[in-house]
Design a protein around this motif. Structure first.
Motif, mmCIF file in Angstrom:
data_model
loop_
_atom_site.group_PDB
_atom_site.id
_atom_site.type_symbol
_atom_site.label_atom_id
_atom_site.label_comp_id
_atom_site.label_asym_id
_atom_site.label_seq_id
_atom_site.Cartn_x
_atom_site.Cartn_y
_atom_site.Cartn_z
ATOM 1 N N LYS A 1 0.828 -1.204 0.000
ATOM 2 C CA LYS A 1 0.000 0.000 0.000
ATOM 3 C C LYS A 1 0.862 1.254 0.000
ATOM 4 O O LYS A 1 0.598 2.205 -0.745
ATOM 5 C CB LYS A 1 -0.904 0.008 1.236
ATOM 6 N N TYR B 1 0.530 3.971 -2.924
ATOM 7 C CA TYR B 1 0.096 5.334 -2.615
ATOM 8 C C TYR B 1 1.201 6.347 -2.921
ATOM 9 O O TYR B 1 0.916 7.480 -3.321
ATOM 10 C CB TYR B 1 -0.333 5.434 -1.155
ATOM 11 N N HIS C 1 -1.135 0.798 9.977
ATOM 12 C CA HIS C 1 -1.631 1.875 9.130
ATOM 13 C C HIS C 1 -1.443 3.245 9.786
ATOM 14 O O HIS C 1 -0.968 4.189 9.138
ATOM 15 C CB HIS C 1 -3.116 1.657 8.796
ATOM 16 N N ASP D 1 -7.689 4.131 5.038
ATOM 17 C CA ASP D 1 -7.852 2.677 5.027
ATOM 18 C C ASP D 1 -8.104 2.138 6.423
ATOM 19 O O ASP D 1 -8.864 1.177 6.610
ATOM 20 C CB ASP D 1 -6.606 2.011 4.431
ATOM 21 N N SER E 1 -4.104 8.445 2.813
ATOM 22 C CA SER E 1 -4.639 7.188 2.283
ATOM 23 C C SER E 1 -4.517 6.054 3.295
ATOM 24 O O SER E 1 -5.440 5.241 3.451
ATOM 25 C CB SER E 1 -3.909 6.813 0.984
#
Length: 403
Positions: free
Chosen positions: A21, A25, A99, A80, A76
């Protein structure tokens, strides 16, 4: 900075999913950065010097460009954590931790870069835009699918997507090199460009948005039922058979026309030569390809294809125009619509561009075209960039949901 910009912290272990990710991103956010880089580089160049003698402030351009790139990654990852937490089950705590922590660490990069900028760079308007991004999720929760109008859905897109274009423009404005009228034209370009990409992405994400009760433009333009009694698969199937895709295409065509008008007006307002503009674009794309993007250029544009592009440019005017048209037509935004009327309206602009392209130096033009092919391929790999592609992807997903 204590580590290379956009690199994962070496002293923390992150799962392969989160690392992927972060990479994706960064690749996406870097496109905003490249846009800002080119504009800042162009502004710092002297209008009196020829392109080959022009001095560009690459350090300032790279610092400015890194801010929207890193902020996009942070936002982002945090989004998430909000949107995906219900599906994480037993791994919820670890995934939330990854995250949020990685997003926070990337944000520290922004703080460090901002602190290193020259004294004359004013970030006041930038901070205001960052606050809008940070509170965007709270405003999103206030919209109810049963009462929201198309105007509400469009405003949501402008808050959620176009705000990133506003960020890029506010960063360009921080160097105080463009007039108010030029900045307004840049906002027209970025607002409408981000609107098109966001709505296209919403088309592909329709099943999740229906399931989560999210308001978006595709749902607002759909006259069928989206209640809890209707399964996401049934809603999507009915959506594809309805008039909604055509109505979305018409809406995007209007936005694209506004974008192109803004681009024409901005280009006409510049006091730089075409060669200097090309060089600024080349530098912005080079920064993206060499310092940001995780995908090697040679993977998406093999040496044989690079040689082919250079050979076409070295041939005659017709070959030059053909390769430029092929590359630019494939770009995100410009390929977002398959609308014959819009294509006809663009013919005059294309002819004007072709006449100017004929006078550009071959090698920097070749470099720009090669990098544009790379950017297009990378963008297509992480998101749908045309309405047709999004509808095809949605139809494939629907087939899988009902199989």
């Amino acid at each position: 900075m204590t580590r290379p910009l956009f690199a994962l912290p070496a002293d923390h272990e992150f799962s392969p999913a989160v690392r992927a990710k972060h990479e994706a991103y960064t690749n996406q956010g870097g496109l905003l950065g490249a846009f800002a880089y080119a504009l800042v580089a162009l502004e710092t160049a002297s209008a009196e010097q020829p392109a080959q003698g022009t001095q560009f402030d690459d350090d300032l351009a790279a610092a400015i460009a890194s801010i929207p790139t890193a902020l996009f990654v942070t936002s982002s990852l945090h989004d998430d954590a909000i949107d995906e937490v219900d599906a994480w089950d037993d791994d919820r705590k670890r995934r939330l931790n990854e995250h949020i922590t990685l997003g926070d660490l990337v944000f520290i990069d922004v703080v460090e870069v901002a602190g290193s900028l020259p004294e004359g760079v004013d970030l006041e308007s930038v901070l205001g835009t960052v606050r809008r991004i940070g509170t965007g999720q709270l405003r999103e929760e206030a919209l109810a699918p049963t009462t929201a109008t198309l105007e509400d859905a469009i405003a949501r897109v402008d808050e959620r997507g176009a705000v990133w274009g506003d960020l890029a423009v506010s960063l360009v404005d921080a160097t105080d090199g463009y007039s108010a009228a030029q900045l307004e034209r840049l906002r027209t370009i970025t607002t409408n460009g981000m609107f098109v990409l966001t709505v296209v992405d919403d088309v592909e994400d329709l099943p999740e948005d229906v399931d989560n009760g999210v308001v978006n433009v595709p749902i607002a333009l759909y006259d069928g039922e989206t209640t809890e009694t209707e399964s996401p698969a049934a809603v999507v199937e009915s959506f594809l058979e309805s008039d909604a895709p055509r109505r979305i295409g018409a809406l995007l065509a209007d936005r694209r026309a506004d974008l192109e008008a803004g681009a024409r007006e901005f280009a006409a307002s510049l006091d730089r030569s075409d060669e200097a503009i090309l060089e600024a674009v080349r530098r912005g794309l080079s920064w993206y390809c060499e310092s940001v993007c995780s995908v090697p250029l040679e993977r998406t544009v093999p040496p044989a294809r690079q040689r082919e592009i250079r050979a076409q440019l070295a041939s005659d005017e017709l070959e030059t125009r053909c390769v430029v048209e092929a590359v630019t037509d494939a770009l995100p935004i410009t390929s977002s619509l398959d609308d014959a009327e819009t294509d006809r309206d663009a013919d005059g602009d294309r002819a004007a561009l072709e006449n100017r392209v004929d006078e550009l130096p071959v090698e920097p033009l070749a470099e720009v075209l090669v990098m544009l092919v790379h950017v297009t391929t990378v963008a297509d790999g992480v998101m749908s960039t045309s309405l047709a592609d999004a509808l095809d992807a949605l139809e494939r997903r629907t087939t899988g949901m009902t199989a």
